[in-house]
Write an enzyme that holds these catalytic residues in place. Structure first.
Site, PDB file in Angstrom:
ATOM      1  N   GLU A   1       0.809  -1.232   0.000  1.00  0.00           N
ATOM      2  CA  GLU A   1       0.000   0.000   0.000  1.00  0.00           C
ATOM      3  C   GLU A   1       0.837   1.274   0.000  1.00  0.00           C
ATOM      4  OE1 GLU A   1      -2.240   1.158   3.377  1.00  0.00           O
ATOM      5  OE2 GLU A   1      -0.530   1.037   4.715  1.00  0.00           O
TER       6      GLU A   1
ATOM      7  N   HIS B   1      -4.299   3.004   2.357  1.00  0.00           N
ATOM      8  CA  HIS B   1      -3.725   3.813   1.271  1.00  0.00           C
ATOM      9  C   HIS B   1      -4.046   3.242  -0.119  1.00  0.00           C
ATOM     10  CE1 HIS B   1      -1.564   6.680   3.738  1.00  0.00           C
ATOM     11  NE2 HIS B   1      -1.144   5.690   4.505  1.00  0.00           N
TER      12      HIS B   1
HETATM   13 FE   FE2 Z   1       1.392   0.970   5.451  1.00  0.00          FE
HETATM   14 FE   FE2 Z   2      -1.928   1.437   6.284  1.00  0.00          FE
END
Ligand code: FE2
Ligand code: FE2
Length: 267
Positions: free
Chosen positions: A39, A68
């Site tokens: 991410e 994210h």
């Molecule tokens: Fe992370």
């Molecule tokens: Fe995260």
């Protein structure tokens, strides 16, 4: 079956270290499957499609995301074409992508990988516990799939532990991601599920959770628009969990932390 799970790749330092290490790790550890949280792979925020492609080409079998997930908007148009890239299962219906995937290995064995987003100190999402229970109602360890790995992406150690105990005996491994710091509680729970509260990150640990320490520390000293956070770019430590499962039951027979390279104590 032997499975390696690597924690959040942060920026170029983490990405380059993972790309360089994957082929060797697969051979040296005799791995059947490699799962990586990606991410933060693109400059610390999100995952660009080209970087996902590079990680798959280097040998990653499954990539997971987290809060994210959509920092790189391009991923919204990519994720539905790549079933081995998963986002949290408990995102609301209508969200692009899937929260789980089933990988079929060359020897015919099947591995279910899922990710949930925890809720304490995190953005709003559906219930990770009930959504996992619902999914596991359709996939039985040792019966319909040979291994199950659950990535719980969140801040609170308590929530991750509660989640692991809730599914002890029904999955092969519960491993946490998101905090970017590896925990030392690697164990096999009484029911046979391997567990570590957080896998840690693959990134430069001379940093604040992977980001440049000067800019990150300044945010705690004053409340003013400051320098943009950027990933620290020193030598990365790869952090993760190495799991061995029983081929008959799918439960864990051995689990150990992996820490390789960079400045953390090696394991
Ligand atoms: Fe992370
Ligand atoms: Fe995260």
């Amino acid at each position: 079956m032997r499975i390696l799970f690597l924690g959040d790749i942060v920026g170029r330092a983490g990405r380059d270290a993972v790309l360089a290490a994957l082929p060797g790790l697969r051979q040296r550890l005799n791995l059947d499957l490699i799962i990586i949280n990606a991410e933060n792979a693109s400059h610390g925020f999100g995952l660009a499609p080209a970087m996902a492609d590079a990680l798959f080409a280097a040998g990653a079998d499954v990539l997971t995301l987290g809060n994210h997930a959509w920092d790189r908007k391009e991923l919204l148009g990519y994720i539905d074409s790549q079933p081995r890239l998963i986002r949290p299962l408990n995102y609301p219906p209508g969200t692009p992508g899937q929260g789980h995937t089933i990988v079929e290995l060359p020897n015919g064995r099947r591995v279910l990988v899922l990710q949930v987003l925890a809720r304490l100190f995190m953005e709003l999402s559906d219930d990770p516990f009930r959504m996992t229970a619902e999914l596991l109602g359709k996939h039985r360890l040792g019966v319909t799939v040979d291994a199950i790995v659950a990535d719980i992406h969140g801040e609170a150690t308590s929530e991750k532990m509660a989640y692991a105990h809730s599914f002890d005996g029904r999955v092969s491994l519960v491993v946490g991601t998101h905090t970017h710091v590896p925990t030392a509680d690697t164990q096999i729970l009484p029911g046979g599920t391997a567990y570590q509260t957080d896998a840690g990150m693959c990134g430069d640990y001379d940093s604040v959770i992977g980001m440049d320490k000067g800019a990150a520390a300044a945010r705690f000293w004053r409340r003013a628009p400051g320098e943009r956070l950027a990933p620290a770019d020193g030598p990365a430590t790869l952090c993760g969990v190495l799991l061995e499962t029983d081929d008959r039951t799918g439960l864990a027979v051995a689990v150990s932390p992996l820490r390789q390279g960079g400045r953390l104590t090696q394991s």
